[in-house]
Structures are given as structure tokens and as C-alpha cells.
Write an enzyme that holds these catalytic residues in place. Sequence first.
Site, PDB file in Angstrom:
ATOM      1  CE  LYS A  50      13.171  -2.321 -25.216  1.00 31.34           C
ATOM      2  NZ  LYS A  50      13.789  -1.197 -24.520  1.00 31.34           N
ATOM      3  CD  GLN A  92      15.840  -0.802 -21.451  1.00 36.02           C
ATOM      4  OE1 GLN A  92      15.758  -1.444 -22.494  1.00 36.02           O
ATOM      5  NE2 GLN A  92      14.842  -0.042 -21.012  1.00 36.02           N
ATOM      6  CG  ASP A 115      15.333   2.577 -28.589  1.00 36.50           C
ATOM      7  OD1 ASP A 115      14.210   2.379 -29.093  1.00 36.50           O
ATOM      8  OD2 ASP A 115      15.552   2.480 -27.374  1.00 36.50           O
TER       9      ASP A 115
END
Length: 287
Positions: A50, A92, A115
Site C-alpha cells: 500500500k 492494518q 478504509d
Amino acid sequence: MVAQLLDGKKIAAKILAKVQQAIVSLPQKPRLAIVRCGDDPASVLYTAMKQKKAEEIGIQAELYVFSGTIDQQKVIEKIQCLNATVDGIMVQLPLPAHLSERQICDAIDIDKDVDGLTQQSLAQVMNNQELHAPATPKAVIRLLDEYHLPLAGKQVVIVGRSALIGKPLAIMALHRDATVSICHSKTPDLAKHTRHADVLISAVGKPHFITSDMIQENAIVIDVGISKQDNQTKGDIHPDVIQKAAFLAPVPGGVGPMTIAMLLEAVAEAKIYKMNPREKIKSEKEE
Ligand code: NAP
């Protein structure tokens, strides 16, 4: 007949080129904070991917790494500081077991939740407002949209009911007028359900779990699962399915690259929107 592949890598590259073009003239680069706790090898790999992709297209990606034994409050405090400075924050997942994913993700301000990890963003998905939908369900829907494969009137079967993939994806498909079934590990006779799917989406994480006898002829099949076996990346869908499906989003090269594209597009949009609340990067459909 052999299925047409839904090429997530190609579509993601197209989306990211557009994002790059949209941010090149901004006075400052959009800033993305990526938070990782511990050294789980898959998380190390995903955060690196990413970060690299973000930097390639002109997004400043900052990686904040905590030890696997970090105190939860310290992570929350860092996120609270980042809320005031960056354009987007992602944590994450999965986090080490002693940390509450819910409490940590909910420390992200909703307008920085690129996200789609917070309860507020998930509530917005329920209400058909998908500004910050979780990136993977968004990636599935966008891939289908880009190939002009509408969900309206279709029987959609999703295998997997996690809070960030199966459940929001089911709601998003429902908002597109699909008839949706969600299956999980306690579903008896899974194949009975999957064989009725016009669109079958598998997000389980078991290599080659869905075999060709479990799908309907000419189905659209989307593989979301990622697992490692014999040092190889494998999806949930058995390779033989390509002989029976009409369309297949494979692993690798399908939903994975689209998920990164959705995240980075959301970072750019958060920045652009902050500067001009009316702007949004236009997708092909909107043009
Ligand atoms: P998860 O939280 O572990 O959920 C897995 C789901 O699969 C659960 O709902 C589970 O059911 C269900 N399941 C397990 N065994 C099953 C069986 N025998 N029959 C039917 N359902 C079964 O995982 P996740 O976070 O949703 O991720 C799913 C997969 O997607 C993983 O492989 C992950 O690596 C991958 N992933 C891909 C991307 C991408 O960009 N492509 C992004 C994120 C994740 P229960 O709820 O009953 O336990």
C-alpha cells in the site's frame, strides 16, 4: 466455454492513473497514515504494498509501526493525533489478540476513515451512503461496475460473513437490488446455496474451497479469499471453475489490486473534498 477474467490489475491501474492526475496539481500531497501493530508477515507485506503504490501515484504514505505487545491506549492516542494532521488513516488488520480492533478502528475520525473501518462508516453503508465503505466490498462492487455487470435482479450468494467483507458487501448488493444470501461455516449443505448463485462471491480464506460442481453454469464468480499454500498465493476458487463460469475475478489479479485502488482513491477524495467539498473524483459511470 472459458470464463472471461475480470482483470482487477488493469482496472486498478486505470483508476490509479486517474487519481494521480487528480492530485498532481494540488498544493500539498494527500497524506495517508498506515498503522501496523506487530510483524505478522502478511500484514508487513500488505502495508508495504500500500505504501509503495501510494508513493508511486503521489500520495505521501507514512507507516506507523508498533510492537506486537503495544498497549492499546498508546495506539489510540497516536490515531487521535493523526486525526488532526493527515487526510486518511488505515489500520492494518488483523491486530494482535490483546488489542480491540473495534476500539482502535473507532478512534479514526469518520472523515479520515479511508478504509471504511469505523462503526460510523459501517452504519453509513447500512443507510446506502458509501463514501467510506470498507475497501474490499467497494472493490468487488467497482470491479463488477467497470465490467458493466449489474447486480439488479440477480441472485447473489456471498460465502463469508465478516464485519468488513461479507456483511457490508451483502448490504451493498442489496442496495443494488440483488437478492442476497450470506453463507458461513455453520451453513448446512453449502453447495445447495452456491449452485443457485448468478453471482457467487467467496471470502473465506481456504485454498480452492469452491469447486466447479458448486457453481451454476455461466455464473459470475468473484474470488476474495487469499491464502498461502506451498509458498503460493491461492484463492478460494478452484482453477477448474474457469471452465464453467462466464466471468471470473481471479486470485491473484482480481479483487486484491482493486482493494488498494479503492483505498488510495478514498485518500485522494478525502484531500480534495477537504479543499473543495463539492468535488469527487469521477468514475467512468459518472462521466
Ligand atoms: P474471516 O473474518 O476469517 O471470515 C471468514 C469467513 O469465512 C467467516 O464468515 C467464516 O464463517 C467463513 N467460513 C469459514 N469456513 C467456512 C466454511 N467451511 N464454509 C463456509 N464459510 C466458511 O476473514 P475475512 O477478513 O472476511 O477475509 C476473508 C478472506 O478474504 C481471507 O482469505 C482474507 O485474506 C481475504 N481478504 C482479501 C482481500 C482482498 O483485497 N482480496 C482483503 C481482505 C481480506 P464463520 O463466520 O461462521 O466463522
